[in-house]
Design a protein around this motif. Structure first.
Motif, PDB file in Angstrom:
ATOM      1  N   GLN A  56       0.837  -1.207   0.000  1.00  0.00           N
ATOM      2  CA  GLN A  56       0.000   0.000   0.000  1.00  0.00           C
ATOM      3  C   GLN A  56       0.869   1.255   0.000  1.00  0.00           C
ATOM      4  O   GLN A  56       0.629   2.196  -0.769  1.00  0.00           O
ATOM      5  N   GLY A  57       1.885   1.278   0.838  1.00  0.00           N
ATOM      6  CA  GLY A  57       2.766   2.428   0.895  1.00  0.00           C
ATOM      7  C   GLY A  57       3.541   2.638  -0.392  1.00  0.00           C
ATOM      8  O   GLY A  57       3.710   3.775  -0.858  1.00  0.00           O
ATOM      9  N   GLU A  58       3.999   1.526  -1.001  1.00  0.00           N
ATOM     10  CA  GLU A  58       4.753   1.646  -2.253  1.00  0.00           C
ATOM     11  C   GLU A  58       3.859   2.163  -3.383  1.00  0.00           C
ATOM     12  O   GLU A  58       4.292   2.954  -4.227  1.00  0.00           O
ATOM     13  N   LEU A  59       2.603   1.714  -3.399  1.00  0.00           N
ATOM     14  CA  LEU A  59       1.662   2.212  -4.413  1.00  0.00           C
ATOM     15  C   LEU A  59       1.387   3.695  -4.208  1.00  0.00           C
ATOM     16  O   LEU A  59       1.226   4.453  -5.166  1.00  0.00           O
ATOM     17  N   GLY A  60       1.335   4.110  -2.944  1.00  0.00           N
ATOM     18  CA  GLY A  60       1.157   5.532  -2.657  1.00  0.00           C
ATOM     19  C   GLY A  60       2.321   6.351  -3.179  1.00  0.00           C
ATOM     20  O   GLY A  60       2.134   7.433  -3.759  1.00  0.00           O
ATOM     21  N   ASP A  61       3.549   5.839  -3.007  1.00  0.00           N
ATOM     22  CA  ASP A  61       4.731   6.530  -3.529  1.00  0.00           C
ATOM     23  C   ASP A  61       4.657   6.664  -5.044  1.00  0.00           C
ATOM     24  O   ASP A  61       5.034   7.695  -5.607  1.00  0.00           O
ATOM     25  N   LEU A  62       4.173   5.592  -5.703  1.00  0.00           N
ATOM     26  CA  LEU A  62       4.073   5.626  -7.163  1.00  0.00           C
ATOM     27  C   LEU A  62       2.984   6.597  -7.612  1.00  0.00           C
ATOM     28  O   LEU A  62       3.162   7.361  -8.580  1.00  0.00           O
ATOM     29  N   LEU A  63       1.858   6.593  -6.908  1.00  0.00           N
ATOM     30  CA  LEU A  63       0.776   7.529  -7.229  1.00  0.00           C
ATOM     31  C   LEU A  63       1.258   8.970  -7.096  1.00  0.00           C
ATOM     32  O   LEU A  63       0.902   9.839  -7.902  1.00  0.00           O
ATOM     33  N   PHE A  64       2.078   9.217  -6.099  1.00  0.00           N
ATOM     34  CA  PHE A  64       2.583  10.571  -5.882  1.00  0.00           C
ATOM     35  C   PHE A  64       3.377  11.065  -7.083  1.00  0.00           C
ATOM     36  O   PHE A  64       3.389  12.261  -7.389  1.00  0.00           O
TER      37      PHE A  64
END
Length: 277
Positions: A56-64
C-alpha cells in the motif's frame, strides 16, 4: 482518512513558490523521472517478495509521482490531474468494447462474452488505430512506433520481437531460436578470437537479443527471469560470505575450488526450500 483531493492539495502546497519545500520547488519533469522508475521497481519488488504489508505504501509513492507530473503540467497550463484520469478512463473504455459496447461507462452489463483470442485481436486492432492517429506522417507509420525507448533493454527487446511477430516476422517455435542462440554464441567466440572489442560488444548484443527471443517463445518474461537469477545469485553469494565469516576466513584467501564447493552447498540447501529456484 485523507483523500485524493487532499494529496493534490498537499502537492500544490509543496510547490508553492513562497511557502513550499525548496527541494520540491526546483524539481522538473526530467529530475523526477529517476524517482518514478525507482518507485515502480519498489512496487514490483514488494509484489515479488509477497510483502503486501508494505505494498500500500509503495503504491502511494508511485501515485505521488503521477500527482507530481500533473502539478508541473498544471503550473504550465498543459493539463491537470483530472485530465489524466479522464484520458486513461476514455482509453480503457475504447480498448474494451467487449465490456463497454456502447462506450458508456455505466451502461447495464448485458453483453455476450468474447473469447480471449477475440479480445486480444480486437485490442491489437484498436492499438493499431491509435498508433495511426498519433503518427505525424501516416505513410511512415511503423508497428514499432510506440514501443517506449526508455524500457529496460530486455523488456524492450521482447516487445519489439512480439510486435514484429504480429505480422509473421518471427521464428515458428523455440527450437529454431535455440539454433540461433548457438549461432550467435559461435559468433561471439569468433569475435573473441579476433580480439575485436567492437565486434565482441556487437555479438554479445545479438546473443542477448536471441536469448530474449528464446524466452519469449517459451513464454518466459526475460526481465522477471533475470531478476530471479539475480536474486538466486545474491542468496548463494551471501551464503558463501556467511559460511566464511563462521570460519573466520577472508574470501580473498580462498581458492576458486573452495568457493565453488560452498556455492554447491548453497545450491544443495536451497533444494530443501520450496520457494527457492
Amino acid at each position: 482518512m485523507y483523500s485524493l483531493e487532499d494529496l493534490l492539495h498537499l502537492m500544490n502546497r509543496l510547490r508553492d513558490p513562497q511557502y513550499g519545500c525548496p527541494w520540491d520547488i526546483k524539481q522538473t519533469y526530467a529530475t523526477i523521472v529517476p524517482h518514478t522508475l525507482e518507485e515502480a521497481y519498489e512496487v514490483a519488488d514488494a509484489i515479488e517478495r509477497g510483502d503486501f504489508d508494505h505494498l500500500q505504501g509503495e503504491l502511494g509513492d508511485l501515485l505521488f509521482q503521477v500527482v507530481y507530473y500533473s502539478q508541473l503540467a498544471r503550473e504550465e497550463n498543459r493539463f491537470e490531474f483530472a485530465g489524466v484520469v479522464d484520458s486513461i478512463t476514455r482509453k480503457l473504455i475504447r480498448r474494451h468494447p467487449h465490456v463497454f459496447p456502447t462506450g458508456d461507462l455505466y451502461a447495464p452489463v448485458d453483453i455476450p462474452r468474447l473469447s480471449e483470442e477475440q479480445v486480444k485481436q480486437r485490442w491489437e486492432e484498436i492499438k493499431a488505430e491509435e498508433r495511426a492517429e498519433k503518427a505525424s506522417a501516416p505513410e511512415q507509420l511503423s508497428l514499432l512506433d510506440d514501443v517506449p525507448g526508455a524500457l529496460p533493454a530486455l523488456s524492450r527487446s521482447a516487445k519489439l520481437q512480439k510486435r514484429a511477430g504480429q505480422v509473421g516476422f518471427d521464428w515458428p517455435g523455440p527450437l529454431p531460436v535455440l539454433d540461433k542462440v548457438r549461432e550467435e554464441l559461435d559468433e561471439v567466440l569468433e569475435a573473441m578470437a579476433d580480439n575485436d572489442p567492437a565486434a565482441i560488444s556487437d555479438e554479445i548484443g545479438d546473443l542477448l537479443f536471441s536469448v530474449v527471443n528464446l524466452a519469449r517463445h517459451l513464454k518466459v518474461d526475460p526481465e522477471t527471469a533475470l531478476r530471479d537469477a539475480n536474486g538466486k545469485f545474491e542468496r548463494r553469494f551471501r551464503f558463501i560470505e556467511q559460511a566464511l565469516r563462521d570460519t573466520r576466513r577472508p574470501m580473498e584467501d580462498c581458492t576458486l575450488e573452495e568457493l565453488d564447493a560452498l556455492w554447491g552447498e548453497a545450491k544443495r540447501q536451497e533444494k530443501n526450500l520450496p520457494s527457492c529456484g
